[in-house]
Write a protein that holds these residues in place. Structure first.
Motif, PDB file in Angstrom:
ATOM      1  N   GLN A  15       1.618 -25.512 -33.914  1.00 54.08           N
ATOM      2  CA  GLN A  15       2.186 -26.858 -34.229  1.00 54.08           C
ATOM      3  C   GLN A  15       0.897 -27.850 -34.302  1.00 54.08           C
ATOM      4  O   GLN A  15       1.075 -28.596 -35.148  1.00 54.08           O
ATOM      5  N   GLU A  16      -0.299 -27.648 -33.509  1.00 56.56           N
ATOM      6  CA  GLU A  16      -1.345 -28.228 -33.763  1.00 56.56           C
ATOM      7  C   GLU A  16      -1.827 -28.393 -35.022  1.00 56.56           C
ATOM      8  O   GLU A  16      -2.243 -29.548 -35.772  1.00 56.56           O
ATOM      9  N   ALA A  17      -2.056 -27.132 -35.615  1.00 60.40           N
ATOM     10  CA  ALA A  17      -2.584 -27.165 -36.845  1.00 60.40           C
ATOM     11  C   ALA A  17      -1.769 -27.790 -38.154  1.00 60.40           C
ATOM     12  O   ALA A  17      -2.258 -28.536 -38.919  1.00 60.40           O
ATOM     13  N   LEU A  62      -7.503 -21.223 -38.939  1.00 62.18           N
ATOM     14  CA  LEU A  62      -6.297 -20.106 -38.780  1.00 62.18           C
ATOM     15  C   LEU A  62      -6.596 -18.579 -38.776  1.00 62.18           C
ATOM     16  O   LEU A  62      -5.977 -17.989 -38.424  1.00 62.18           O
ATOM     17  N   ALA A  63      -8.309 -18.482 -38.878  1.00 65.99           N
ATOM     18  CA  ALA A  63      -8.572 -17.095 -38.693  1.00 65.99           C
ATOM     19  C   ALA A  63      -8.782 -16.774 -37.295  1.00 65.99           C
ATOM     20  O   ALA A  63      -8.852 -15.705 -36.936  1.00 65.99           O
ATOM     21  N   ALA A  64      -8.932 -17.705 -36.582  1.00 66.33           N
ATOM     22  CA  ALA A  64      -8.900 -17.541 -35.055  1.00 66.33           C
ATOM     23  C   ALA A  64      -8.051 -18.634 -34.345  1.00 66.33           C
ATOM     24  O   ALA A  64      -8.531 -19.503 -33.659  1.00 66.33           O
ATOM     25  N   PRO A  65      -6.671 -18.350 -34.609  1.00 65.79           N
ATOM     26  CA  PRO A  65      -5.833 -19.380 -34.080  1.00 65.79           C
ATOM     27  C   PRO A  65      -5.768 -19.554 -32.545  1.00 65.79           C
ATOM     28  O   PRO A  65      -5.590 -20.793 -32.020  1.00 65.79           O
ATOM     29  N   GLU A  66      -6.082 -18.508 -31.639  1.00 64.06           N
ATOM     30  CA  GLU A  66      -6.316 -18.715 -30.355  1.00 64.06           C
ATOM     31  C   GLU A  66      -7.223 -19.697 -29.863  1.00 64.06           C
ATOM     32  O   GLU A  66      -7.491 -20.151 -28.679  1.00 64.06           O
ATOM     33  N   GLN A  67      -8.381 -19.954 -30.833  1.00 54.24           N
ATOM     34  CA  GLN A  67      -9.556 -20.830 -30.547  1.00 54.24           C
ATOM     35  C   GLN A  67      -9.257 -22.378 -31.192  1.00 54.24           C
ATOM     36  O   GLN A  67     -10.069 -23.107 -30.906  1.00 54.24           O
ATOM     37  N   ILE A  68      -8.146 -22.727 -31.555  1.00 56.81           N
ATOM     38  CA  ILE A  68      -8.047 -23.985 -32.147  1.00 56.81           C
ATOM     39  C   ILE A  68      -7.897 -24.950 -31.248  1.00 56.81           C
ATOM     40  O   ILE A  68      -7.271 -24.905 -29.876  1.00 56.81           O
ATOM     41  N   ALA A  69      -8.715 -26.079 -31.200  1.00 57.42           N
ATOM     42  CA  ALA A  69      -8.725 -27.101 -30.006  1.00 57.42           C
ATOM     43  C   ALA A  69      -7.376 -28.034 -30.085  1.00 57.42           C
ATOM     44  O   ALA A  69      -7.141 -28.284 -30.855  1.00 57.42           O
TER      45      ALA A  69
END
Length: 470
Positions: A247-249, A272-279
């Motif tokens: 949702q953030e992205a 999106l290559a490392a979605p768990e790291q999205i701030a």
């Protein structure tokens, strides 16, 4: 528009034999064609020429100018074109693969698939933007996934090339595009911002995730204009299992003000290559659209906003680079400290830059993951020590060839600048480590090669076998 077909199966034009009509649209016909000197088959697109509508002709002119200038896998290869003295057309590569339009019957799609599509299409857009082209009509029917997994965009009739005349803007006083996917600035007839493509990709991902278009299918200027100040319902309201990072992205892509969106398609792909790291921000927690008062404030801000003068694409790319730091823990603490210092200086000087912290470890055997997880934790801690907030991501690559792995990552994520160490203090080919030498000589972006400080016993790493060898 005329309903009379332009061609019939079996017709021949400039050596092209018409085999099958692939699409009969409002502005053009698209055919599968063959030619004796050409294999495999190609696509031929010809406009329907109405009596009082010039947009189909201008659209084809734009595509005839832009497509020959494009290269790479993210657009069809140009073959030939016909002028307007007899029969205008453009012939191009027939891209084998699956159109994203075919996914519409299966909506909503799994979360992992939506994220993978988002990353692939963002990479494709980054490739086009790097060639000074804005697509400006991103939607499922214009996206194809090649058999090798690479995404390509088709239909450049509404596109803009920064170094060519924008005939659509010069000859018409209306916004061009597909209404549900138009960015707010396109509604205002601004065709100069690459973040318009990011907005359209956000609409596409929202649609694939929820089965609903975020702004419906508006008709008329009034309905189109609502997106200038009105945000959509958050995806989680329609799809409760949507993870906060997705949702953030998506909502980041759909910000009404282009300045609040992702700064570049390459940065979206990197996230999106490392979605768990999205701030995560407040976007990730929203369960309903902004209040009427917030929307009204946004409306007034738009009315009172000063005139913005668009940046050219080269300047925008220079201000929003992706930097890759190749972190070699086998070099010891002193070496990584020097890399950290240079990375921090570079990121401080470019506030809109993003930093990808990358290291390579030997490929893990089936069932083994401890080395990967341990190295990822170490790399994340190193990235966090830079104090750059959400501007960093950490990536552990598993490969038997570290140099190739680093080069592939840099190419796929559209890295603009690589930071890494040499294995010796002298900048000579014979003194460079094998990885550094290959990266320096084969990278297609800027490379800053840092000298490794003299090692001490205290600075030696405990796992030299997992170093990059640079």
């Amino acid at each position: 528009m005329t309903d009379t077909p332009i061609f019939q199966p079996g017709d021949v034009l400039d050596g092209f034999h018409f085999v099958e009509r692939l699409h009969d649209g409002g502005m053009s016909e698209i055919w599968k064609v063959t030619r004796e000197d050409m294999s495999p088959p190609a696509v031929l697109k010809a406009p329907k020429i109405p009596g009082d509508e010039a947009s189909a002709i201008v659209s084809l002119e734009m595509e005839q100018m832009i497509l020959p200038l494009l290269h790479g896998p993210h657009a069809p290869r140009f073959i030939s074109s016909g002028d307007f003295s007899r029969q205008p057309y453009i012939a191009m590569e027939l891209i084998e693969g699956e159109s994203l339009l075919r996914k519409v019957d299966d909506l909503p799609l799994p979360i992992e698939e939506v994220a993978a599509i988002g990353r692939g299409v963002a990479q494709a857009l980054a490739g086009l933007h790097a060639q000074n082209v804005l697509h400006l009509d991103v939607k499922p029917s214009n996206i194809i996934r090649r058999p090798n997994g690479v995404y390509a965009l088709i239909d450049f009739g509404l596109s803009r090339h920064e170094h060519l005349p924008d005939l659509l803007a010069e000859e018409f006083c209306v916004p061009f595009g597909t209404a549900p996917y138009l960015a707010p600035e396109q509604v205002l007839r601004d065709r100069s911002d690459p973040r318009s493509d990011i907005f359209a990709l956000g609409v596409t991902l929202y649609y694939l995730l929820t089965g609903e278009r975020p702004f419906g299918f508006p008709h008329g200027k009034t309905e189109l204009a609502r997106r200038l100040w009105r945000d959509p319902e958050p995806p989680r309201r329609l799809r409760p299992d949507c993870p906060p990072w997705l949702q953030e992205a998506i909502l980041h892509c759909l910000e009404p003000d282009a300045q609040n969106r992702y700064a570049s398609a390459a940065q979206l792909a990197l996230n999106l290559a490392a979605p768990e790291q999205i701030a995560l921000t407040g976007r990730s927690e929203k369960l309903k659209a902004d209040s009427w008062l917030t929307a009204r404030k946004r409306w007034w801000a738009l009315k009172l906003a000063p005139t913005r003068y668009p940046q050219n694409l080269a300047t925008r790319r220079a201000n929003t680079p992706i930097v890759m730091a190749a972190v070699d823990f086998s070099g010891g603490v002193a070496a990584t400290d020097v890399l950290r210092t240079h990375a921090r200086k570079l990121m401080t000087a470019t506030p809109d830059a993003r930093l990808a912290c990358v290291t390579v470890i030997p490929r893990q055997r089936t069932g083994e993951s401890g080395g990967h997880v341990r190295r990822l934790i170490e790399l994340r801690r190193w990235a966090e020590s830079l104090n750059l907030g959400g501007r960093t991501t950490a990536h552990v690559l598993e490969a038997d060839d570290p140099a190739k792995s680093l080069l592939d990552f840099a190419r796929e994520t559209h890295v603009d600048h690589i930071l890494l160490f040499a294995s010796a203090p002298a900048f000579e080919d014979s003194a460079l480590g094998p990885v550094a030498h290959r990266v320096v000589t084969q990278a297609t972006c800027a490379v800053t090669l840092l000298r490794r400080p003299r090692r001490t016993a205290e600075a030696e790493a405990t796992e030299p076998r997992e170093g990059l060898g640079i």
